[in-house]
Design an enzyme around this catalytic site. Structure first.
Site: not given
Ligand code: PGA
Length: 251
Positions: A9-11, A174, A96, A168, A235-236, A98, A214
């Site tokens: 997930n590049w966001k 994050g 998600h 998640e 994500g990251g 967010e 994470s």
């Molecule tokens: P993260 O994000 O790996 O940076 O914690 C995961 C996500 O939001 O899908």
């Protein structure tokens, strides 16, 4: 048997040229690697079409990060399922945390999006998870149950098997704080038992349940070796080709 899926997930990261660079890096990294999982990238909308061309001759699959449930019309800035399909997406991340917390998405809205994705032959990656406050007050299972039941409302067994669920915990996204393998497996097993109650044991066994929050190369093996953890939503760590591939290799 359910598939192991690692999705990135590049966001809201990487412009077009940066996207091209990352995809080239992932493709190069895969030249001598046979992964035991499906690898999905979910770049921003602005990079999808180019990404689709670049991954054509590879095993990498493409996903959107969101969509709206209407077919088309006056919904400024929204993207439809058929638009995602038209640029080569097979997956779409929905609900998600967010989207839920920053953009106010409700279980009801997410349910409509999941249904639309399914009728459009897109595989929804349906995200759920509790906040730190909810975990600390002991309501993790109640929160996750409500998200699953309301998110999957009016979805039959046949369609349910086509959905990927991503658990998640919001406090792990994050933050560098990963759920321990025991904490993650406990909730994954709970989700699977819930799917068994809502549908059947056969259906529950078919559904891929990813862990997200994470995930990194150094914790991927222990998380992915849990019996009910079938992949990761990253994500990251998906923004660097080598760490994304290393997570894939952990499968
Ligand atoms: P993260 O994000 O790996 O940076 O914690 C995961 C996500 O939001 O899908």
């Amino acid at each position: 048997m359910r598939k192991k899926i690692i999705a990135g997930n590049w966001k809201m990261n990487l412009n077009l040229s940066e996207s091209i660079e990352l995809i080239s890096g992932i493709k190069n990294g895969l030249v001598n690697q046979q992964l035991n999982c499906e690898l999905v990238i979910c770049p921003p909308f602005t990079s999808l079409e180019t990404a689709s061309v670049l991954i054509k001759d590879s095993a990498i699959k493409l996903g959107g990060q969101n969509m709206y449930y209407e077919e088309n019309g006056a919904f400024t800035a929204e993207i439809s399922a058929s638009m995602l399909k038209s640029v080569g997406c097979q997956y779409v991340i929905l609900g998600h945390s967010e989207r839920r917390t920053i953009f106010g998405e409700t279980n009801e809205l997410i349910n409509k999006k999941i249904k639309k994705a399914l009728t459009s032959q897109l595989t929804p990656i349906f995200c759920i998870g509790e906040t730190l406050e909810e975990r600390e007050s002991g309501s993790t299972f109640d929160v996750v149950k409500k998200q699953v039941v309301e998110g999957l409302s009016e979805i039959n067994s046949e369609d349910a098997q086509k959905i990927v669920i991503a658990y998640e915990p919001v406090w792990a996204i994050g933050t560098g704080k990963t759920a321990s393998k025991e904490q993650a497996e406990e909730v994954h097993a709970f989700i699977r038992s819930l799917l068994c109650e809502l549908y059947s044991n056969e259906v529950a066994e078919e559904i891929t349940i990813q862990y997200g929050g994470s995930v990194k190369p150094d914790n991927a093996v222990e998380l992915l070796s849990q019996p009910n953890i079938d992949g990761a939503l990253v994500g990251g760590a998906c923004l660097k080709a080598d760490s994304f591939i290393a997570i894939g290799a952990a499968c």
